[in-house]
Design an enzyme around this catalytic site. Structure first.
Site, PDB file in Angstrom:
ATOM      1  N   ASN A  10      12.149  32.792  11.364  1.00  0.00           N
ATOM      2  CA  ASN A  10      10.458  31.227  12.103  1.00  0.00           C
ATOM      3  C   ASN A  10       9.157  32.216  12.588  1.00  0.00           C
ATOM      4  O   ASN A  10       8.373  32.440  12.869  1.00  0.00           O
ATOM      5  CB  ASN A  10      10.934  30.483  13.317  1.00  0.00           C
ATOM      6  CG  ASN A  10       9.829  29.500  13.109  1.00  0.00           C
ATOM      7  OD1 ASN A  10       8.214  29.007  12.265  1.00  0.00           O
ATOM      8  ND2 ASN A  10       9.688  29.097  14.560  1.00  0.00           N
ATOM      9  N   TRP A  11       7.867  31.866  10.821  1.00  0.00           N
ATOM     10  CA  TRP A  11       6.812  32.590  10.534  1.00  0.00           C
ATOM     11  C   TRP A  11       5.992  31.703  11.554  1.00  0.00           C
ATOM     12  O   TRP A  11       4.070  32.158  11.605  1.00  0.00           O
ATOM     13  CB  TRP A  11       6.537  32.498   9.363  1.00  0.00           C
ATOM     14  CG  TRP A  11       7.577  33.735   8.306  1.00  0.00           C
ATOM     15  CD1 TRP A  11       8.563  34.271   8.335  1.00  0.00           C
ATOM     16  CD2 TRP A  11       6.727  34.037   7.303  1.00  0.00           C
ATOM     17  NE1 TRP A  11       9.054  35.443   7.521  1.00  0.00           N
ATOM     18  CE2 TRP A  11       8.138  35.783   7.187  1.00  0.00           C
ATOM     19  CE3 TRP A  11       6.244  34.178   6.028  1.00  0.00           C
ATOM     20  CZ2 TRP A  11       7.808  36.511   5.570  1.00  0.00           C
ATOM     21  CZ3 TRP A  11       6.383  34.747   4.821  1.00  0.00           C
ATOM     22  CH2 TRP A  11       6.555  35.681   4.727  1.00  0.00           C
ATOM     23  N   LYS A  12       6.758  30.196  11.442  1.00  0.00           N
ATOM     24  CA  LYS A  12       5.035  29.481  12.093  1.00  0.00           C
ATOM     25  C   LYS A  12       3.972  29.234  11.781  1.00  0.00           C
ATOM     26  O   LYS A  12       3.551  29.747  10.068  1.00  0.00           O
ATOM     27  CB  LYS A  12       4.678  29.889  13.858  1.00  0.00           C
ATOM     28  CG  LYS A  12       6.163  30.682  14.572  1.00  0.00           C
ATOM     29  CD  LYS A  12       6.526  30.246  16.122  1.00  0.00           C
ATOM     30  CE  LYS A  12       7.271  31.137  16.540  1.00  0.00           C
ATOM     31  NZ  LYS A  12       7.710  31.296  18.396  1.00  0.00           N
ATOM     32  N   HIS A  94      11.471  22.242  17.062  1.00  0.00           N
ATOM     33  CA  HIS A  94      11.480  23.930  18.310  1.00  0.00           C
ATOM     34  C   HIS A  94      10.750  22.773  18.197  1.00  0.00           C
ATOM     35  O   HIS A  94       9.583  22.328  19.098  1.00  0.00           O
ATOM     36  CB  HIS A  94      10.709  24.447  16.873  1.00  0.00           C
ATOM     37  CG  HIS A  94      10.279  25.642  17.551  1.00  0.00           C
ATOM     38  ND1 HIS A  94       9.099  25.597  18.286  1.00  0.00           N
ATOM     39  CD2 HIS A  94      10.601  27.184  16.995  1.00  0.00           C
ATOM     40  CE1 HIS A  94       8.995  27.430  18.346  1.00  0.00           C
ATOM     41  NE2 HIS A  94      10.149  27.728  18.225  1.00  0.00           N
ATOM     42  N   GLU A  96       7.814  23.755  19.965  1.00  0.00           N
ATOM     43  CA  GLU A  96       6.054  23.988  19.693  1.00  0.00           C
ATOM     44  C   GLU A  96       5.802  22.660  19.520  1.00  0.00           C
ATOM     45  O   GLU A  96       4.705  22.315  19.851  1.00  0.00           O
ATOM     46  CB  GLU A  96       5.731  25.165  18.939  1.00  0.00           C
ATOM     47  CG  GLU A  96       5.701  26.337  19.690  1.00  0.00           C
ATOM     48  CD  GLU A  96       6.267  27.678  18.900  1.00  0.00           C
ATOM     49  OE1 GLU A  96       5.811  27.853  17.866  1.00  0.00           O
ATOM     50  OE2 GLU A  96       5.832  28.934  19.486  1.00  0.00           O
ATOM     51  N   GLU A 164      16.992  28.601  22.479  1.00  0.00           N
ATOM     52  CA  GLU A 164      15.579  28.992  22.581  1.00  0.00           C
ATOM     53  C   GLU A 164      15.013  28.161  23.481  1.00  0.00           C
ATOM     54  O   GLU A 164      13.831  28.172  23.840  1.00  0.00           O
ATOM     55  CB  GLU A 164      14.604  28.158  21.565  1.00  0.00           C
ATOM     56  CG  GLU A 164      15.486  29.522  19.825  1.00  0.00           C
ATOM     57  CD  GLU A 164      13.889  29.742  19.359  1.00  0.00           C
ATOM     58  OE1 GLU A 164      14.040  30.295  18.608  1.00  0.00           O
ATOM     59  OE2 GLU A 164      13.543  28.653  18.775  1.00  0.00           O
ATOM     60  N   GLY A 170       8.000  33.732  22.789  1.00  0.00           N
ATOM     61  CA  GLY A 170       6.532  34.908  22.306  1.00  0.00           C
ATOM     62  C   GLY A 170       6.147  35.572  23.397  1.00  0.00           C
ATOM     63  O   GLY A 170       4.874  35.535  23.777  1.00  0.00           O
ATOM     64  N   SER A 209      11.890  36.147  21.210  1.00  0.00           N
ATOM     65  CA  SER A 209      12.039  37.483  21.757  1.00  0.00           C
ATOM     66  C   SER A 209      13.507  38.203  21.046  1.00  0.00           C
ATOM     67  O   SER A 209      13.442  39.382  22.163  1.00  0.00           O
ATOM     68  CB  SER A 209      11.568  37.838  23.052  1.00  0.00           C
ATOM     69  OG  SER A 209      10.289  37.265  24.136  1.00  0.00           O
ATOM     70  N   GLY A 230      10.776  35.055  15.835  1.00  0.00           N
ATOM     71  CA  GLY A 230       9.129  34.514  15.365  1.00  0.00           C
ATOM     72  C   GLY A 230       8.768  35.956  15.246  1.00  0.00           C
ATOM     73  O   GLY A 230       9.334  36.297  13.938  1.00  0.00           O
ATOM     74  N   GLY A 231       8.421  35.936  15.934  1.00  0.00           N
ATOM     75  CA  GLY A 231       7.545  37.531  15.757  1.00  0.00           C
ATOM     76  C   GLY A 231       7.479  38.440  14.842  1.00  0.00           C
ATOM     77  O   GLY A 231       6.846  38.744  14.114  1.00  0.00           O
TER      78      GLY A 231
HETATM   79  P1  PGA Z   1       9.502  34.476  19.445  1.00  0.00           P
HETATM   80  O1  PGA Z   1       9.889  32.956  18.805  1.00  0.00           O
HETATM   81  O2  PGA Z   1      10.973  35.450  18.466  1.00  0.00           O
HETATM   82  O3  PGA Z   1       8.294  35.270  18.270  1.00  0.00           O
HETATM   83  O4  PGA Z   1       9.794  34.833  19.885  1.00  0.00           O
HETATM   84  C1  PGA Z   1      11.349  33.032  18.294  1.00  0.00           C
HETATM   85  C2  PGA Z   1      10.753  31.138  18.097  1.00  0.00           C
HETATM   86  O5  PGA Z   1       9.545  30.433  18.593  1.00  0.00           O
HETATM   87  O6  PGA Z   1      11.675  30.552  16.935  1.00  0.00           O
END
Ligand code: PGA
Length: 246
Positions: A10-12, A94, A96, A164, A170, A209, A230-231
């Protein structure tokens, strides 16, 4: 038979055309032997990244989708548009989006219906806040999210759930392996109650994470059928190391 695990990046809201090289490196390095692999870039990059991934086993996905098929919704993207750009999957609900855009389970379920209408495979995200975990509400909250975010249209269709915990996204924090196993077992029971035999086959991804250093132990936990990353999905070397940990 359980499906192959899914490792989705997930590149956000990160990446521009300068990131096409990372996508190419992921395509070149991912063998997809033990897992399916997907990159979910910002919507505006889906078309170009899908073209970059042609001939590789890596799929493209969206990060969000509108619940209607078309209409006067300034700034939004429909499921058919994602599919037309080359997406095969789409992340829905998600945390977010649930937090910043007040997406309820009802909205998430409608988005899932739209995804299914366009032939996209949804990855439905659920997860508790730190306050909910401290209050002992994790299981009740997460299983309600699962129940209420799954519309009947998913019966007989491929989809994944991504667990999640919001406090792990993050932050570099992760739940213990026991905590992951507990929530995944509760999600599995909910899926079976909702969907019968199909519920036993749905991949339950873990996200929050996930890094090369912890991927192998997390992916080995009972009922963990992949990861939403994500990251660590932004750099090909890290993402490939996570894929190799399956
Ligand atoms: P993260 O994000 O791996 O940077 O913690 C995961 C996500 O939000 O899907």
């Amino acid at each position: 038979m359980a499906p192959q695990p899914l490792i989705a990046g997930n590149w956000k809201m990160f990446g521009t055309s300068a990131s096409l090289g990372e996508a190419k490196a992921i395509a070149d390095g991912a063998a997809c032997i033990r897992a399916r692999v997907a990159i979910c870039p910002p919507a505006i990059l889906i078309h170009r990244i899908s073209e970059t991934l042609v001939g590789s086993c890596v799929l493209t996905g969206g990060q969000d989708v509108h619940w209607d098929d078309e209409g006067a919704f300034t700034g939004d993207v429909s499921a058919a548009m994602l599919a037309d750009a080359g997406a095969r999957l789409v992340i829905v609900g998600h945390s977010e989006r649930r937090t910043s855009y007040r997406e309820t389970n009802e909205i998430v379920a409608r988005k899932v219906q739209a995804a299914v209408r366009a032939g996209l495979e949804p990855i439905i995200c659920v997860g508790e806040s730190l306050e909910q975990r401290k209050a002992g509400e994790t299981e009740a909250f997460v299983t309600a999210q699962v129940r209420e975010s799954i519309p009947d249209e998913l019966i007989g269709k491929s989809f994944s759930i991504a667990y999640e915990p919001i406090w792990a996204i993050g932050t570099g924090l992760t739940p213990t392996l026991e905590q992951i196993a507990e929530v995944h077992a509760a999600i599995r029971a909910t899926l079976k109650a909702r969907l019968g035999g199909q519920g036993a086959e749905v991949n339950i991804l873990y996200g929050g994470s996930v890094k090369p250093a912890n991927a192998a132990e997390i992916l080995a936990v009972d009922e963990v059928g992949g990861a939403l990353v994500g990251g660590a999905s932004l750099k090909a070397a890290d993402f490939l190391a996570i894929i190799a940990a399956v």
